[in-house]
Enzyme design. Structure first.
Site, PDB file in Angstrom:
ATOM      1  N   THR A 195     -21.462   8.978 -22.078  1.00 31.65           N
ATOM      2  CA  THR A 195     -21.735   7.955 -21.066  1.00 31.65           C
ATOM      3  C   THR A 195     -21.081   6.616 -21.433  1.00 31.65           C
ATOM      4  OG1 THR A 195     -23.555   6.573 -20.235  1.00 31.65           O
ATOM      5  CG2 THR A 195     -23.941   7.633 -22.316  1.00 31.65           C
ATOM      6  N   ASP A 196     -20.865   5.780 -20.422  1.00 34.22           N
ATOM      7  CA  ASP A 196     -20.362   4.424 -20.700  1.00 34.22           C
ATOM      8  C   ASP A 196     -21.451   3.542 -21.315  1.00 34.22           C
ATOM      9  OD1 ASP A 196     -21.955   4.176 -18.439  1.00 34.22           O
ATOM     10  OD2 ASP A 196     -20.466   3.122 -17.226  1.00 34.22           O
ATOM     11  N   GLU A 197     -22.704   4.002 -21.257  1.00 33.37           N
ATOM     12  CA  GLU A 197     -23.806   3.169 -21.757  1.00 33.37           C
ATOM     13  C   GLU A 197     -23.737   2.957 -23.269  1.00 33.37           C
ATOM     14  OE1 GLU A 197     -27.668   3.890 -20.046  1.00 33.37           O
ATOM     15  OE2 GLU A 197     -26.776   4.814 -18.287  1.00 33.37           O
ATOM     16  N   TYR A 252     -31.889   5.839 -25.169  1.00 33.21           N
ATOM     17  CA  TYR A 252     -31.010   6.867 -24.602  1.00 33.21           C
ATOM     18  C   TYR A 252     -29.569   6.622 -25.034  1.00 33.21           C
ATOM     19  CZ  TYR A 252     -27.774   8.844 -21.150  1.00 33.21           C
ATOM     20  OH  TYR A 252     -26.703   9.482 -20.550  1.00 33.21           O
ATOM     21  N   LYS A 266     -27.063   8.902 -27.451  1.00 31.46           N
ATOM     22  CA  LYS A 266     -25.744   9.417 -27.022  1.00 31.46           C
ATOM     23  C   LYS A 266     -24.651   8.890 -27.953  1.00 31.46           C
ATOM     24  CE  LYS A 266     -24.822  11.600 -23.861  1.00 31.46           C
ATOM     25  NZ  LYS A 266     -24.781  13.080 -23.629  1.00 31.46           N
TER      26      LYS A 266
HETATM   27  N1  LIG Z   1     -26.110  11.262 -14.664  1.00 36.56           N
HETATM   28  C1  LIG Z   1     -25.169  10.353 -14.968  1.00 36.56           C
HETATM   29  O1  LIG Z   1     -24.917   9.425 -14.202  1.00 36.56           O
HETATM   30  C2  LIG Z   1     -24.387  10.490 -16.256  1.00 36.56           C
HETATM   31  C3  LIG Z   1     -23.331   9.606 -16.486  1.00 36.56           C
HETATM   32  C4  LIG Z   1     -22.576   9.750 -17.657  1.00 36.56           C
HETATM   33  C5  LIG Z   1     -22.882  10.749 -18.558  1.00 36.56           C
HETATM   34  N2  LIG Z   1     -23.933  11.583 -18.320  1.00 36.56           N
HETATM   35  C6  LIG Z   1     -24.210  12.649 -19.299  1.00 36.56           C
HETATM   36  O2  LIG Z   1     -23.971  13.867 -18.642  1.00 36.56           O
HETATM   37  C7  LIG Z   1     -24.858  14.869 -19.138  1.00 36.56           C
HETATM   38  C8  LIG Z   1     -25.602  15.502 -17.982  1.00 36.56           C
HETATM   39  O3  LIG Z   1     -26.343  14.488 -17.301  1.00 36.56           O
HETATM   40  P1  LIG Z   1     -27.289  14.869 -16.080  1.00 36.56           P
HETATM   41  O4  LIG Z   1     -27.513  13.631 -15.301  1.00 36.56           O
HETATM   42  O5  LIG Z   1     -26.775  16.084 -15.393  1.00 36.56           O
HETATM   43  O6  LIG Z   1     -28.627  15.243 -16.874  1.00 36.56           O
HETATM   44  P2  LIG Z   1     -29.927  15.996 -16.353  1.00 36.56           P
HETATM   45  O7  LIG Z   1     -31.083  15.321 -17.003  1.00 36.56           O
HETATM   46  O8  LIG Z   1     -29.916  16.134 -14.871  1.00 36.56           O
HETATM   47  O9  LIG Z   1     -29.772  17.477 -16.950  1.00 36.56           O
HETATM   48  C9  LIG Z   1     -29.924  17.759 -18.303  1.00 36.56           C
HETATM   49  C10 LIG Z   1     -29.976  19.283 -18.467  1.00 36.56           C
HETATM   50  O10 LIG Z   1     -30.071  19.571 -19.873  1.00 36.56           O
HETATM   51  C11 LIG Z   1     -31.084  20.551 -20.065  1.00 36.56           C
HETATM   52  N3  LIG Z   1     -31.628  20.381 -21.423  1.00 36.56           N
HETATM   53  C12 LIG Z   1     -32.339  19.317 -21.882  1.00 36.56           C
HETATM   54  N4  LIG Z   1     -32.684  19.527 -23.169  1.00 36.56           N
HETATM   55  C13 LIG Z   1     -32.152  20.735 -23.533  1.00 36.56           C
HETATM   56  C14 LIG Z   1     -32.145  21.485 -24.738  1.00 36.56           C
HETATM   57  N5  LIG Z   1     -32.758  21.028 -25.829  1.00 36.56           N
HETATM   58  N6  LIG Z   1     -31.499  22.663 -24.754  1.00 36.56           N
HETATM   59  C15 LIG Z   1     -30.863  23.130 -23.645  1.00 36.56           C
HETATM   60  N7  LIG Z   1     -30.861  22.467 -22.468  1.00 36.56           N
HETATM   61  C16 LIG Z   1     -31.490  21.279 -22.414  1.00 36.56           C
HETATM   62  C17 LIG Z   1     -32.103  20.289 -18.976  1.00 36.56           C
HETATM   63  O11 LIG Z   1     -32.921  21.421 -18.733  1.00 36.56           O
HETATM   64  C18 LIG Z   1     -31.195  19.939 -17.800  1.00 36.56           C
HETATM   65  O12 LIG Z   1     -30.795  21.104 -17.126  1.00 36.56           O
HETATM   66  C19 LIG Z   1     -25.763  14.179 -20.154  1.00 36.56           C
HETATM   67  O13 LIG Z   1     -25.283  14.454 -21.436  1.00 36.56           O
HETATM   68  C20 LIG Z   1     -25.633  12.707 -19.811  1.00 36.56           C
HETATM   69  O14 LIG Z   1     -25.798  11.898 -20.959  1.00 36.56           O
HETATM   70  C21 LIG Z   1     -24.689  11.472 -17.196  1.00 36.56           C
END
Ligand SMILES: NC(=O)c1ccc[n+]([C@@H]2O[C@H](COP(=O)([O-])OP(=O)(O)OC[C@H]3O[C@@H](n4cnc5c(N)ncnc54)[C@H](O)[C@@H]3O)[C@@H](O)[C@H]2O)c1
Length: 347
Positions: A128-130, A154, A158
């Site tokens: 993430t950019d965070e 968080y 990350k």
């Molecule tokens: N949503 C955003 O805007 C955004 C932006 C930049 C980066 N990201 C990154 O992208 C990734 C996905 O984000 P998202 O928004 O889809 O997240 P989300 O919270 O919607 O989904 C997370 C998934 O991970 C699974 N999970 C959690 N703990 C687990 C474990 N211990 N073992 C196996 N599975 C597990 C959950 O069941 C879920 O399906 C993350 O790594 C997040 O940091 C998200």
């Protein structure tokens, strides 16, 4: 060959897998623990595909991950699984440490012996950019070389996982790729996050809460543009490199809320004839709330030829329509443990 996706039942992971099955002729294994944020329903359209295998497991179970990598001759691991909600990381940081840091290190340990057998293996870490912290209003967007200054638990978790991934690349030569993406929006976004929360609260007649003065700025990217960027980084990114991904669509939260309300006013007007904008309320700010994020995507654009295809206003309209057309999905993911969490938050 096969790819292994972690966290593929979450928001971005499920969009990624749905598109992968539609566009790429290669099997995909989805390893997901199905926490509150994971929903197999996100993948119902491809669940029966011979190209798709779901494995209910924890990324912290390195042995299981190692077995899967070997048995299915996995050529790439795309790591989405995480605890992802900043507010939850403030009220309970330990699960973030466990999943985001320990979980990522277990995946790296499992990947290492596998890569020694499958030399063109790639480990793509979705970050993430965070991790870069907060920008002043007049500062240039983050570039890949910016210093890490994570502010929330968080973001810190990350950042720690990014460092581990980088270190496995430097120390052992594991072919790692890291992406730093800005805020995503689109279908299957869990309704604790800003945009789906606004949509669902609006049509349920509830308040639309914005933290502080509502002027925090995020750079919004439609989820399909993120998934396409990840496919490009996987195919053409250079091991050891990091890539920013962002929509170049900076908006204040209040502007996002007004855009969502304007679409709803148009496609599902309130019965009393007033605007959904009347439901916007400012609430006490989140502690340590970052003021502004924005990423410079020049590297991804010039080196890999990526650019976002979805413009913000049209993307928001598409997203609002998707939520209005999928009330059953919203009801299923916002029941049970989610309701309990919301009740605790606002008790
Ligand atoms: N949503 C955003 O805007 C955004 C932006 C930049 C980066 N990201 C990154 O992208 C990734 C996905 O984000 P998202 O928004 O889809 O997240 P989300 O919270 O919607 O989904 C997370 C998934 O991970 C699974 N999970 C959690 N703990 C687990 C474990 N211990 N073992 C196996 N599975 C597990 C959950 O069941 C879920 O399906 C993350 O790594 C997040 O940091 C998200």
């Amino acid at each position: 060959m096969t790819i292994l996706v972690t966290g593929g039942a979450g928001f971005i992971g499920s969009n990624f897998i749905n598109e992968w099955i539609e566009q790429v002729d290669e099997p995909v294994i989805n390893l997901d623990l199905l926490t509150y944020a994971g929903n197999p329903d996100n993948l119902r359209e491809i669940a029966g595909s011979p190209q798709y295998l779901f494995v209910h497991a924890n990324i912290c179970d390195g042995e299981r991950v190692g077995e899967l990598l070997d048995r299915y001759e996995v050529r790439a691991l795309i790591h989405f699984a995480a605890e992802s909600h900043v507010d939850r990381s403030i009220s309970g940081p330990q699960s973030f440490v466990q999943t985001n840091i320990v979980g990522t290190s277990r995946l790296l340990d499992a990947a290492l012996p596998h890569w020694r057998k499958v030399s063109d293996f790639r480990f793509l870490h979705v970050s993430t950019d965070e991790v870069f912290g907060s920008l002043e209003p007049d500062e240039a967007p983050f570039v890949e070389a910016c210093t890490y200054k994570p502010n929330s638990p968080y973001a810190a978790s990350k950042a720690a996982s990014d460092h581990l991934v980088r270190a496995y690349g430097q120390t052992y030569g594991l072919p790692v790729l890291i992406t730093h993406c800005s805020n995503n929006y689109g279908p299957y976004h869990f309704p604790e996050k800003l945009i789906p929360l606004l949509i669902n609260n609006a049509i349920s007649g509830k308040d639309l809460p914005l933290y502080g003065d509502g002027r925090q700025v995020r750079d919004w990217l439609y989820v399909a543009d993120h998934c396409r960027a990840l496919r490009m980084v996987l195919a053409e990114g250079k091991p050891g490199q990091t890539y920013n991904i962002g929509g170049s669509a900076e908006r204040q939260n209040i502007e996002v809320a007004r855009t969502v309300c304007a679409v709803l006013d148009d496609v599902r007007p309130r019965q009393d004839g007033r605007s959904y904008g009347d439901q916007i309320v400012l609430v006490r700010d989140r502690p340590g709330h970052d003021r502004r994020y924005a990423v410079d995507t020049t590297k991804l654009r010039t080196e890999l030829g990526w650019e976002p295809l979805q413009n913000f206003d049209a993307g928001i309209e598409k997203t609002v329509r998707w939520y209005l057309e999928h009330p059953d999905w919203v009801a299923s993911v916002t029941g049970g443990t989610y309701r309990e969490w919301v009740a605790r938050q606002y008790a």
